[in-house]
Design a protein around this motif. Structure first.
Motif, short mmCIF file in Angstrom:
data_model
loop_
_atom_site.label_atom_id
_atom_site.label_comp_id
_atom_site.label_asym_id
_atom_site.label_seq_id
_atom_site.Cartn_x
_atom_site.Cartn_y
_atom_site.Cartn_z
N ASP A 31 -57.46 1.70 44.05
CA ASP A 31 -57.60 0.25 44.07
C ASP A 31 -57.51 -0.38 45.46
O ASP A 31 -57.16 -1.56 45.59
N VAL A 32 -57.78 0.38 46.50
CA VAL A 32 -57.87 -0.16 47.86
C VAL A 32 -59.01 0.55 48.57
O VAL A 32 -59.42 1.64 48.18
N ASP A 33 -59.52 -0.09 49.62
CA ASP A 33 -60.51 0.55 50.48
C ASP A 33 -59.81 1.03 51.75
O ASP A 33 -59.29 0.23 52.53
N ARG A 101 -50.72 5.38 44.09
CA ARG A 101 -50.71 3.93 44.20
C ARG A 101 -49.77 3.44 45.31
O ARG A 101 -49.33 2.28 45.28
N LYS A 102 -49.52 4.28 46.26
CA LYS A 102 -48.65 3.85 47.37
C LYS A 102 -49.17 2.58 48.02
O LYS A 102 -48.44 1.60 48.21
N LEU A 103 -50.44 2.58 48.41
CA LEU A 103 -51.00 1.42 49.10
C LEU A 103 -51.23 0.24 48.15
O LEU A 103 -51.03 -0.91 48.53
N ALA A 104 -51.62 0.52 46.92
CA ALA A 104 -51.83 -0.56 45.96
C ALA A 104 -50.53 -1.30 45.69
O ALA A 104 -50.52 -2.54 45.55
N ASN A 105 -49.43 -0.59 45.59
CA ASN A 105 -48.14 -1.23 45.39
C ASN A 105 -47.77 -2.11 46.58
O ASN A 105 -47.21 -3.20 46.43
N VAL A 107 -49.89 -3.55 48.68
CA VAL A 107 -50.76 -4.73 48.68
C VAL A 107 -50.29 -5.76 47.66
O VAL A 107 -50.27 -6.97 47.93
N GLU A 108 -49.89 -5.30 46.50
CA GLU A 108 -49.39 -6.22 45.47
C GLU A 108 -48.18 -7.00 45.99
O GLU A 108 -48.08 -8.22 45.79
N ALA A 109 -47.27 -6.32 46.66
CA ALA A 109 -46.09 -6.99 47.20
C ALA A 109 -46.46 -7.96 48.32
O ALA A 109 -45.95 -9.09 48.39
N LEU A 110 -47.36 -7.56 49.19
CA LEU A 110 -47.75 -8.41 50.31
C LEU A 110 -48.52 -9.64 49.83
O LEU A 110 -48.32 -10.75 50.35
N ARG A 111 -49.39 -9.45 48.86
CA ARG A 111 -50.15 -10.58 48.33
C ARG A 111 -49.26 -11.56 47.57
O ARG A 111 -49.56 -12.76 47.51
N ASP A 200 -39.30 -2.16 48.98
CA ASP A 200 -39.55 -1.70 47.62
C ASP A 200 -38.59 -0.55 47.33
O ASP A 200 -38.59 0.47 48.02
N GLU A 201 -37.76 -0.71 46.31
CA GLU A 201 -36.80 0.35 45.97
C GLU A 201 -37.46 1.52 45.25
O GLU A 201 -36.80 2.53 45.01
#
Length: 306
Positions: A31-33, A101-105, A107-111, A200-201
């Protein structure tokens, strides 16, 4: 929703043994580029050949090679050269394996941050694994993430970091600084001072422990105490946080909030006065992660190794 574009910055050095698994885990992020930017820092094994073969098979991977600058110089060089139009920027180590989903998680937090226009830095816990990726432990949750902690210790693992464009711009304000101790520590200092750290814990990567880690994790108390003792006496590669803090104040000092600037200046003034070191070592404004860290930080101040 449009996928976020993320530059993943990887510096390699003689990493042939574990590199293939890590490369696969990065380009397989969900879910990221991903735009994977790799700089080889003067490897003498087959690392560079492996990288070039991988880059030839993946259009979103770019690989360069250069003289040995050390881990910090290599990472900061690639961060500065990265396309400034991307959404986010992440660091990666050569010997780990990322959760899908390391990066997707991140991005979700940053957004979802309430103040998206600030410099933002996401980081997470680590799953510690052995050379064969067998589970060992999960790192302890952090209890104090702050500028005053960053003046004395680095607690954020660079391989978990994802920052927004504002954070990248902030970190590079003084150019590629040559006197910083570690690239991730410099990010921690700058963004804790002027932005927000999102912790993120949940663990996001398998952090491989082996004999050649540049910076590994200490699982047992005896290891932590021994490591803190050595770090107190010898610093990091022979250098101490005050050297980095002095550079930080020269670049960012005028813009720091007054209370934080005064505290940082007080720590540097203590380098020149025993009385000021006693006062600083007795201060309740020093922020550390554990009683062991707290004890050795104050000892280091008293013996002028901080």
């Amino acid at each position: 929703m449009t996928k976020s574009r993320i530059a993943v910055i990887l510096s390699t050095y003689n990493g042939e043994k574990y590199l293939a698994e890590q490369l696969d885990s990065i380009v397989s992020q969900e879910d990221v580029d991903v735009e994977l930017l790799i700089r080889d820092d003067g490897s003498s094994d087959s690392t560079l050949a492996l990288l070039r073969e991988f880059a030839a098979a993946h259009p979103n991977v770019r690989c360069t090679a250069g003289e040995n600058k050390g881990v910090t110089g290599s990472f900061m060089t690639v961060l500065e050269a990265a396309d400034d139009s991307l959404d986010y920027y992440a660091f990666a180590d050569q010997d780990d394996v990322w959760y899908p989903r390391k990066l997707a998680n991140a991005v979700e937090a940053l957004r979802s941050a309430p103040d998206p226009d600030l410099p933002l830095l996401y980081c997470s816990r680590l799953e510690l694994v052995d050379e064969r990726l067998r589970h060992l432990a999960v790192t302890r949750p952090l209890r104090d993430i702050s500028f005053r902690n960053a003046l004395f210790q680095n607690v954020l693992a660079g391989c978990t970091m994802v920052m927004n464009a504002r954070a990248r711009e902030l970190v590079l304000r003084g150019g590629v600084a040559h006197n910083i101790l570690m690239h991730d520590w410099w990010c921690y200092l700058a963004i804790s001072a002027f932005g927000r750290i999102l912790y993120d814990e949940r663990a996001g990567i398998k952090y491989r422990q082996h004999d050649h880690n540049q910076v590994g994790a200490r699982v047992r108390w005896s290891e932590r105490i021994r490591w803190r003792y050595k770090r107190t006496l010898h610093g990091l590669y022979g250098h101490f946080p005050s050297e980095q803090n002095d550079l930080f104040l020269k670049i960012y000092g005028e813009d720091l909030p007054e209370t934080e600037r005064r505290f940082a200046e007080m720590t540097l003034a203590a380098k020149r006065s025993l009385l000021k070191r006693v006062i600083l070592a007795s201060s309740n404004h020093i922020r550390m992660q554990s009683p062991v860290d707290n004890f050795f930080a104050r000892v280091g101040i008293l013996i002028n190794k901080f």
